[in-house]
Design a protein around this motif. Structure first.
Motif, PDB file in Angstrom:
ATOM      1  N   ALA A 209     -66.361 -65.338  -4.714  1.00 16.07           N
ATOM      2  CA  ALA A 209     -67.772 -64.638  -4.964  1.00 16.07           C
ATOM      3  C   ALA A 209     -68.888 -65.688  -5.482  1.00 16.07           C
ATOM      4  CB  ALA A 209     -67.932 -63.200  -5.802  1.00 16.07           C
ATOM      5  N   ASP A 210     -68.644 -66.215  -6.293  1.00 16.39           N
ATOM      6  CA  ASP A 210     -68.833 -67.679  -7.556  1.00 16.39           C
ATOM      7  C   ASP A 210     -69.400 -68.477  -6.147  1.00 16.39           C
ATOM      8  OD1 ASP A 210     -66.954 -67.807  -6.733  1.00 16.39           O
ATOM      9  OD2 ASP A 210     -66.893 -69.340  -9.112  1.00 16.39           O
ATOM     10  N   GLU A 211     -68.425 -68.287  -5.114  1.00 19.87           N
ATOM     11  CA  GLU A 211     -68.929 -69.355  -3.373  1.00 19.87           C
ATOM     12  C   GLU A 211     -69.595 -69.405  -2.361  1.00 19.87           C
ATOM     13  OE1 GLU A 211     -68.564 -72.745  -4.010  1.00 19.87           O
ATOM     14  OE2 GLU A 211     -66.590 -73.486  -6.195  1.00 19.87           O
ATOM     15  N   ILE A 212     -69.549 -67.826  -2.335  1.00 21.82           N
ATOM     16  CA  ILE A 212     -69.858 -67.646  -1.054  1.00 21.82           C
ATOM     17  C   ILE A 212     -71.357 -68.464  -0.387  1.00 21.82           C
ATOM     18  CG2 ILE A 212     -71.677 -65.644  -2.420  1.00 21.82           C
ATOM     19  CD1 ILE A 212     -69.858 -65.763   1.149  1.00 21.82           C
ATOM     20  N   GLU A 213     -72.489 -68.993  -1.830  1.00 22.47           N
ATOM     21  CA  GLU A 213     -73.397 -69.435  -0.602  1.00 22.47           C
ATOM     22  C   GLU A 213     -73.356 -70.454  -0.152  1.00 22.47           C
ATOM     23  OE1 GLU A 213     -78.259 -71.152  -2.529  1.00 22.47           O
ATOM     24  OE2 GLU A 213     -76.262 -70.202  -3.725  1.00 22.47           O
TER      25      GLU A 213
END
Length: 563
Positions: free
Chosen positions: A99-103
């Protein structure tokens, strides 16, 4: 090694996976093999345009046939961080697992889709992980937009030769973390990399998760019976020619959100090929609703000589065995360049270089069962002056004149929906096309049918980019097109009305004549593309006041600029 700039992974086509033997979708012979792949930057305006780059790609997955659309050819669907089109991804779990890399994963998903500027819609710096960021930047640096490549099988370099992960865990995947050796064969097997969530176990029947490239509209049969290797000869009436006859399904019945849904229908087309995202899409006109497809006589048509001339024509199909004639609209075709000549091979099986691929609903409506559309059939192109659509398109209160040109006068739907006109059925109109009519192809005499082996027809050409919905609102049209002439009454921003009265004033145009636009059309070049016409191959040639709008990845249309 091999002069390669980068190493990478790719989902490979059926040809590379198992030599087109259809051995299954799990652990094919090509799984784990490596290929030297060389291509050149093909993006106009890119600083690296024409520059050649060599990669070593390892086959780690199979790319489903309709997606890769290779039909006997090699295809590499490269895994590149950040370039997944999440709106159309089949099984993307990045939002849950990382989730922390979704961007970062969304950073380049719209590259070359919403904007053709190679510098737009891609920002690899949004990745936190330096590994993911480097992978994104490496792929972006290629400036590859689905180029043709050369390839050869090679021995895998040691860095990607053996990744002892799946095999070392009892033909499964590690569940509590990722050993470093899964990423690097020279890594420490005792070092575990964090892996949030649970890793997937290998499927027992379906094989690896499909790649994310969306499939094209279906112009080849979803469940066409096995093609025979010989066809009974037929005798066509004078003026007709012989063609190979097949059928296809435009709207799979396994789509639960559609009115044609059948809970007992086979689900492969929906589950494996994502057919519900592409039902009702056609090469020549983009999307058409199920109600239209269900009630309209439609074929996909292919010719080995002048194929493009048949788009949106009316073809009269005659089956001698049924003694029945159907007049059908050509909305789709077969892409020969995408299947190493299989469209030509299939068309030549009819003995004349033509293929008539009839839409499912048309077959059922006229012939009763899909199996009836098989073997050979007779056809002829219907001249414009012989075609009776049962009405005409008009913006002048149904004054007896057809307006809007051939496309608007095909049927009521095209008139009222595509052209925003009024469909008049009170009398046969005098022709008043708004654009020069397109000549029908002249068909040369064809020898008697020659029985040859055949292949199934294939979908129209595709790219790996996902479709973008067309705008629902448009900006007001200015009165000047930059040509320095006088405004006139126009329906397509290229041609003035043939009525002098309509061109006298804006009031006459929009009131008594019912014209939609008062506009100076003199700025449109002779080869400029008018409102509502195909601009897929020439996106910069739309007439002033128009822009080339992406209706789907295989069909762009000149339309009013979106607001």
């Amino acid at each position: 090694e091999y002069g390669a700039t980068f190493y990478g992974a790719a989902a490979i086509s059926r040809f590379l996976w198992d030599g087109n033997t259809n051995s299954g979708d799990w652990m094919g012979d090509g799984c784990g093999k490596c290929w030297k792949v060389t291509g050149s930057s093909n993006i106009a305006g890119s600083a690296t345009q024409g520059d050649s780059t060599t990669l070593i790609l390892k086959g780690t997955n199979i790319c489903p046939t309709p997606i890769c659309n290779e039909h006997g050819r090699a295809h590499f669907d490269i895994a590149a961080p950040g370039f997944d089109v999440l709106d159309f991804s089949w099984s993307n779990t990045c939002e849950t697992l990382e989730a922390d890399e979704i961007e970062g994963f969304e950073s380049c998903g719209r590259w070359r889709i919403d904007d053709q500027d190679p510098a737009a819609n891609c920002d690899c710096s949004k990745f936190h992980s330096p590994v993911l960021r480097a992978g994104c930047e490496n792929f972006y640096s290629l400036q590859w937009d689905n180029p043709e490549v050369s390839y050869e099988e090679v021995t895998c370099p040691p860095e990607i030769d053996t990744l002892p992960c799946y095999g070392d865990y009892g033909s499964g995947y590690p569940q509590d973390g990722i050993p470093e050796t899964c990423m690097d064969p020279f890594g420490d097997p005792n070092v575990m990399l964090p892996f949030p969530g649970t890793s997937p176990t290998p499927p027992t029947t379906a094989g690896p998760t499909p790649t994310t490239t969306p499939p094209p509209p279906q112009s080849s049969p979803v469940s066409n019976p096995t093609t025979p290797t010989s066809f009974p000869p037929i005798v066509c009436p004078e003026g007709y020619q012989t063609a190979r006859w097949t059928w296809y399904i435009s709207y799979p019945k396994c789509c639960p959100d559609q009115p044609h849904y059948d809970p007992n229908a086979p689900t492969e087309e929906c589950d494996v090929y994502n057919g519900c995202a592409w039902d009702g899409d056609f090469a020549y006109v983009g999307h058409r609703p199920f109600s239209y497809v269900e009630s309209t006589d439609i074929i996909a048509f292919f010719s080995t000589t002048n194929n493009a001339d048949y788009g949106k024509k009316i073809v009269r199909v005659y089956s001698p065995s049924h003694d029945k004639t159907v007049e059908a609209l050509v909305l789709d075709t077969c892409g020969d360049a995408d299947c190493d000549g299989c469209c030509t091979a299939n068309a030549n099986a009819g003995g004349s270089g033509f293929l008539v691929d009839m839409e499912e609903n048309t077959v059922i409506r006229h012939f009763g069962a899909l199996e009836e559309a098989a073997g050979l059939v007779c056809f002829q192109v219907v001249p414009e002056d012989e075609y009776d659509a049962g009405g005409y398109c008009n913006w002048s209160g149904c004054d007896g004149n057809s307006q809007g040109g051939w496309d608007c006068n095909l049927n009521a739907y095209e008139c009222e929906t595509t052209c925003a006109g009024s469909w008049c059925t009170t009398q046969s109109p005098a022709s008043e096309p708004s654009a020069a009519p397109v000549p029908f192809p002249t068909l040369a005499p064809v020898p008697a049918p020659v029985v040859t082996p055949t292949m199934q027809p294939v979908p129209a050409p595709i790219t790996t980019a996902a479709p973008v919905p067309s705008p629902t609102t448009s900006a007001p049209v200015p009165t000047t097109g930059g040509g320095g002439g006088d405004p006139c009454c126009t329906w397509n921003l290229k041609d003035c009305s043939v009525s002098a009265s309509c061109n006298e004033s804006e009031s006459n145009c929009k009131n008594s004549c019912g014209g939609p636009h008062w506009f100076d059309v003199s700025g449109c070049a002779a080869d400029g593309i008018a409102l509502g016409y195909d601009c897929t191959a020439n996106p910069t040639k739309c007439c002033p006041g128009l822009t080339c709008v992406v209706i789907s990845q295989w069909y762009h249309r000149c339309d009013l600029a979106p607001m």
